[in-house]
Write a protein that holds these residues in place. Structure first.
Motif, PDB file in Angstrom:
ATOM      1  N   TYR A 107       4.969  -0.590 -98.810  1.00 57.58           N
ATOM      2  CA  TYR A 107       5.995  -0.518 -99.396  1.00 57.58           C
ATOM      3  C   TYR A 107       7.196  -1.328 -98.689  1.00 57.58           C
ATOM      4  CZ  TYR A 107      10.289   1.021-101.538  1.00 57.58           C
ATOM      5  OH  TYR A 107      11.553   1.375-102.234  1.00 57.58           O
ATOM      6  N   PHE A 108       7.154  -0.867 -97.250  1.00 58.04           N
ATOM      7  CA  PHE A 108       8.385  -1.497 -96.457  1.00 58.04           C
ATOM      8  C   PHE A 108       8.153  -2.917 -96.256  1.00 58.04           C
ATOM      9  CE2 PHE A 108       8.305  -3.146 -91.828  1.00 58.04           C
ATOM     10  CZ  PHE A 108       9.788  -3.141 -91.940  1.00 58.04           C
ATOM     11  N   LEU A 109       7.011  -3.309 -96.231  1.00 63.59           N
ATOM     12  CA  LEU A 109       6.813  -4.917 -96.123  1.00 63.59           C
ATOM     13  C   LEU A 109       7.284  -5.843 -97.298  1.00 63.59           C
ATOM     14  CD1 LEU A 109       3.204  -4.862 -94.447  1.00 63.59           C
ATOM     15  CD2 LEU A 109       5.231  -5.809 -93.570  1.00 63.59           C
ATOM     16  N   ILE A 118       7.245  -7.719 -89.247  1.00 61.20           N
ATOM     17  CA  ILE A 118       6.117  -7.943 -90.368  1.00 61.20           C
ATOM     18  C   ILE A 118       4.695  -8.442 -89.815  1.00 61.20           C
ATOM     19  CG2 ILE A 118       5.430  -9.870 -92.296  1.00 61.20           C
ATOM     20  CD1 ILE A 118       8.535  -9.972 -92.320  1.00 61.20           C
ATOM     21  N   ASP A 119       4.667  -9.036 -88.893  1.00 64.37           N
ATOM     22  CA  ASP A 119       3.031  -9.380 -88.125  1.00 64.37           C
ATOM     23  C   ASP A 119       2.477  -8.068 -87.705  1.00 64.37           C
ATOM     24  OD1 ASP A 119       3.409 -12.105 -88.847  1.00 64.37           O
ATOM     25  OD2 ASP A 119       4.114 -12.447 -86.698  1.00 64.37           O
ATOM     26  N   ILE A 120       3.384  -7.388 -86.852  1.00 66.76           N
ATOM     27  CA  ILE A 120       2.770  -6.109 -86.288  1.00 66.76           C
ATOM     28  C   ILE A 120       2.346  -5.288 -87.519  1.00 66.76           C
ATOM     29  CG2 ILE A 120       3.570  -4.064 -85.081  1.00 66.76           C
ATOM     30  CD1 ILE A 120       5.331  -5.873 -83.237  1.00 66.76           C
ATOM     31  N   CYS A 121       3.173  -5.156 -88.497  1.00 62.15           N
ATOM     32  CA  CYS A 121       2.865  -4.178 -89.662  1.00 62.15           C
ATOM     33  C   CYS A 121       2.072  -4.544 -90.628  1.00 62.15           C
ATOM     34  CB  CYS A 121       4.252  -3.823 -90.483  1.00 62.15           C
ATOM     35  SG  CYS A 121       5.500  -2.781 -89.613  1.00 62.15           S
ATOM     36  N   ASN A 122       1.713  -5.830 -90.791  1.00 59.44           N
ATOM     37  CA  ASN A 122       0.722  -6.241 -91.437  1.00 59.44           C
ATOM     38  C   ASN A 122      -0.751  -6.093 -90.781  1.00 59.44           C
ATOM     39  OD1 ASN A 122       1.421  -7.644 -94.112  1.00 59.44           O
ATOM     40  ND2 ASN A 122       2.528  -9.201 -93.049  1.00 59.44           N
ATOM     41  N   ASN A 123      -0.711  -6.340 -89.329  1.00 58.79           N
ATOM     42  CA  ASN A 123      -1.944  -6.147 -88.685  1.00 58.79           C
ATOM     43  C   ASN A 123      -2.244  -4.527 -88.636  1.00 58.79           C
ATOM     44  OD1 ASN A 123      -4.032  -6.882 -86.565  1.00 58.79           O
ATOM     45  ND2 ASN A 123      -2.822  -5.662 -85.433  1.00 58.79           N
ATOM     46  N   GLY A 315      -6.724 -10.974 -72.456  1.00 54.87           N
ATOM     47  CA  GLY A 315      -6.565 -11.933 -73.485  1.00 54.87           C
ATOM     48  C   GLY A 315      -6.493 -11.095 -74.846  1.00 54.87           C
ATOM     49  N   ASN A 316      -6.080 -11.904 -76.016  1.00 56.77           N
ATOM     50  CA  ASN A 316      -5.756 -11.274 -77.185  1.00 56.77           C
ATOM     51  C   ASN A 316      -6.727 -10.754 -78.118  1.00 56.77           C
ATOM     52  OD1 ASN A 316      -6.852 -13.472 -78.170  1.00 56.77           O
ATOM     53  ND2 ASN A 316      -4.944 -14.407 -78.651  1.00 56.77           N
ATOM     54  N   LYS A 317      -8.055 -10.566 -77.511  1.00 56.46           N
ATOM     55  CA  LYS A 317      -9.261 -10.021 -78.197  1.00 56.46           C
ATOM     56  C   LYS A 317      -9.320  -8.604 -77.810  1.00 56.46           C
ATOM     57  CE  LYS A 317     -11.496 -13.457 -80.084  1.00 56.46           C
ATOM     58  NZ  LYS A 317     -10.690 -14.622 -79.786  1.00 56.46           N
ATOM     59  N   ILE A 318      -8.891  -8.230 -76.472  1.00 57.31           N
ATOM     60  CA  ILE A 318      -8.846  -6.831 -76.172  1.00 57.31           C
ATOM     61  C   ILE A 318      -7.444  -6.326 -76.260  1.00 57.31           C
ATOM     62  CG2 ILE A 318      -9.013  -5.640 -73.985  1.00 57.31           C
ATOM     63  CD1 ILE A 318     -11.633  -6.415 -74.826  1.00 57.31           C
ATOM     64  N   ASN A 319      -6.330  -7.021 -75.911  1.00 57.88           N
ATOM     65  CA  ASN A 319      -5.063  -6.612 -75.564  1.00 57.88           C
ATOM     66  C   ASN A 319      -4.090  -7.129 -76.956  1.00 57.88           C
ATOM     67  OD1 ASN A 319      -5.116  -5.542 -73.145  1.00 57.88           O
ATOM     68  ND2 ASN A 319      -5.126  -7.623 -72.518  1.00 57.88           N
ATOM     69  N   THR A 320      -3.594  -6.094 -77.528  1.00 65.40           N
ATOM     70  CA  THR A 320      -2.594  -5.986 -78.637  1.00 65.40           C
ATOM     71  C   THR A 320      -0.909  -5.937 -78.440  1.00 65.40           C
ATOM     72  OG1 THR A 320      -2.802  -3.779 -79.298  1.00 65.40           O
ATOM     73  CG2 THR A 320      -4.453  -4.916 -79.806  1.00 65.40           C
TER      74      THR A 320
END
Length: 670
Positions: A107-109, A118-123, A315-320
């Motif tokens: 709903y927020f998005l 937006i990117d963080i919430c979609n993820n 890297g971004n496979k492990i870290n978010t």
């Protein structure tokens, strides 16, 4: 007037609670800040701001579950921070309200504006979708509270070695850590046989005790004689950033004075260290600049002098964008870690990362290892048994240590290793060992998976994985770097053939480094041209691509690329043909990105045969002619440096020659 003064005074006093709360919040003293914010909320003034910061104080002091009503109140009051919606969803998850969290973010998005949020919430919505499916899976783990060791205080980050269990605890502490309102933590040890703890042997490691600071998680080298641990939160710096990694060695029956390691960043939070099984790598968590967000997992390498450096983000496979911490590398080559950013059941969840089919795959360990609370700090003392930490409900209080058993019937492991030797070929044609050669293992995409230094026997070792293609990159001073291919494709063991729980498969590979010698010709194999033509064929391009890699890997060298013919045809024609062929090869290298001033083309025609073109009886010698139709390169310049214009120059025997070809007489005798 008196009523007005009293009214203004009341407002001032009410807002003072908010200001005091902000000050303690900024100083990282969240527990004190919470009291001020609650007082502000009770006043009925600036309630939205107070609720939001109160929720944040709970979240930042690892009490996300308790933050729920305050995030909810802040959002209802119209707090403008869009990230409040994300943290509200996380607090819902901490309270096992997964569907409510997903519905709220969805709903927020619809009306969100900040692209980063937006990117963080979609993820996170995607994560919740995965999570709700994982919740339905049948668990293979059984967990049990290690009641003998746990108290109303915190006990966490267990490490088992040489018959002792080491852990971090704030029991028996006197000084209070203001961020949490609990005593400072210190390192304890107790004798144990598996999960059977002899509590009468429990003691604090006095040599590591530091008054007014937290001693945190620890890790041991494979021989148990070196310990690295986290220490900090002294209050000397705002927030939680003054946490660093220290090293101590066990000598003459006690631990030495701890010293900060070079890989630790004094301006950051560095904690949760973990040695690799061979002791050559150190994994840890940090919020240093340049990360993915929150705390990330990094790895450092030990150099020849025993110092920790060459720090790399995993890297971004492990870290978010959220927190990843508490790494642990098992003997089976799997990386376990705790994360708030990957699909989890609330708070920190435990995950395992392993390479399969050339890709890094990350899996949530599932329930009951993970819970709506914080689950972290895993340690395996066998393939299917180990310890971890959790502050879940039903424990003794705060963080507790739990044991687990994995009953998965498919739990069989194959460890693949690549052992190698670094050598060179001497003038007599025999091999010589090259100790101290720096070797890197790279995957098919050029990503460095491991680094090693060859020992005095030239030996090195890497863990490799099934069905993957690799390149071994070798480098040593005074030698040309080398790239040697290696593959496990078609060499892996089928899971249904496994008999033992752990199977080790060892491959061997040799890497050969050429010494850097000026003017020594090196033949390029398979550089062929069509009859009477100088165009580069596809098979020749493959070999020239290898030469491109060599020049990129050795940026200090300048080469001459020489083309040779056999004796068929007129000598003048052969000289011209070979020059055109050499020019064509050099042009290919330039097109591949090699600087023109590093290259010289030279056509030798039939003037320098390395085999007889005809036999002694005058008949044709096809094999000899084939050897003579060759392309060679030789190093003619070394020691690159930049001139005043920033261009690279090379010190060589022909510094003034900066063009292809040249006068044959000038090259005579070079």
């Amino acid at each position: 007037m008196l009523l007005l003064i009293c009214s203004l005074s009341g407002c001032f006093l009410q807002n003072m609670s908010l200001k005091k709360g902000h000050k303690k919040f900024d100083d990282g003293e969240y527990n004190i800040a919470i009291k001020h914010y609650k007082k502000q909320i009770a006043s009925g003034k600036e309630v939205a701001e107070a609720n939001y910061h109160l929720a944040e104080a709970y979240r930042l002091s690892n009490r996300t579950k308790e933050a729920l009503p305050y995030y909810e109140a802040a959002l209802k009051s119209g707090v403008p921070e869009e990230m409040a919606n994300y943290y509200y969803a996380k607090s819902l998850v901490a309270n096992q309200k997964y569907k409510e969290a997903k519905d709220h973010l969805t709903y927020f998005l619809q009306g969100a504006k900040d692209e980063e949020v937006i990117d963080i919430c979609n993820n996170y919505v995607d994560n919740l979708t995965v999570l709700m499916k994982e919740e339905e899976e049948e668990p293979t783990f059984k967990v049990k509270n290690l009641e003998a060791i746990n108290t109303e205080f915190a006990e966490y980050a267990p490490v088992y070695t040489k018959g002792k269990l080491y852990f971090t605890s704030n029991k028996a502490g006197n000084d209070i850590y203001r961020a949490t309102g609990t005593p400072f933590t210190h390192i304890w040890t107790v004798k144990t046989k598996g999960a059977r703890v002899e509590m009468e042997t429990a003691e604090q490691i006095k040599e590591l005790y530091s008054n007014g600071a937290n001693e945190g998680t620890i890790t041991f080298s494979p021989d148990g004689k070196t310990m690295i641990f986290a220490r900090g939160n002294t209050g000397r710096r705002k927030g939680t950033n003054d946490v660093n990694l220290y090293e101590t060695k066990f000598r003459k029956g006690k631990w030495s004075e701890p010293k900060m390691i070079a890989a630790s960043d004094p301006q950051a939070w560095d904690s949760a260290p973990a040695f690799s099984p061979d002791g050559k790598l150190l994994y840890f968590a940090s919020n240093r600049k340049g990360g993915m967000g929150g705390t990330d997992i990094y790895v450092a390498s030990k150099d020849g002098r025993g110092r920790w450096g060459n720090v790399r983000n995993l890297g971004n496979k492990i870290n978010t964008a959220d927190n990843e911490s508490f790494p642990y590398l098992s003997d089976a080559g799997k990386l376990y870690f705790a994360s708030e950013g990957h699909p989890g059941f609330g708070g920190l969840d435990l995950f395992v990362a392993e390479r399969k089919d050339g890709k890094l795959q990350i899996r949530n360990l599932g329930k009951p290892v993970n819970s709506p609370a914080d689950d972290f700090g895993i340690f395996l003392f066998s393939l299917n048994k180990g310890f971890f930490s959790s502050n879940r409900e039903g424990g003794a209080g705060d963080d507790d240590i739990y044991t687990f058993v994995n009953s998965d019937p498919q739990l069989k492991v194959v460890n693949y290793y690549l052992t190698g030797t670094a050598v060179t070929i001497n003038d007599e044609g025999t091999e010589e060992i090259l100790a101290d050669t720096q070797v890197k293992l790279m995957d098919a995409n050029g990503e460095v998976l491991g680094e090693a230094t060859a020992n005095e026997d030239g030996k090195f070792k890497f863990r490799v994985y099934p069905a993957e293609n690799y390149t071994l990159f070798g480098a040593k001073t005074d030698y040309l770097t080398s790239r040697t291919p290696f593959s496990t494709v078609g060499k892996t063991v089928s899971q249904d053939r496994l008999v033992k729980k752990i199977t080790n498969v060892v491959f061997e590979k040799k890497i050969i480094l050429e010494p850097i010698v000026l003017d020594k010709p090196i033949v390029l194999e398979n550089i062929y041209y069509d009859f009477d033509k100088a165009e580069i064929r596809e098979d020749a391009a493959v070999e020239l691509d290898k030469l491109t890699n060599l020049l990129n890997d050795n940026p200090k060298i300048r080469i001459e690329l020489g083309s040779h013919t056999d004796s068929r045809g007129e000598a003048a024609y052969n000289a011209d043909l070979s020059q055109r062929r050499a020019n064509s090869a050099v042009a290919y290298l330039i097109k591949s990105g090699i600087a023109a001033n590093r290259l010289k083309a030279k056509g030798y025609g039939e003037s320098t045969p390395i085999a007889a073109n005809t036999n002694e009886d005058g008949s044709d010698n096809p094999e000899g002619r084939q050897k003579n139709r060759r392309t060679e390169f030789k190093i003619i310049g070394l020691d690159a440096k930049k001139n005043a214009d920033g261009q690279v120059e090379y010190q060589s025997k022909d510094l003034e020659e900066r063009f292809f070809g040249g006068d044959d007489e000038d090259d005579e005798g070079q």
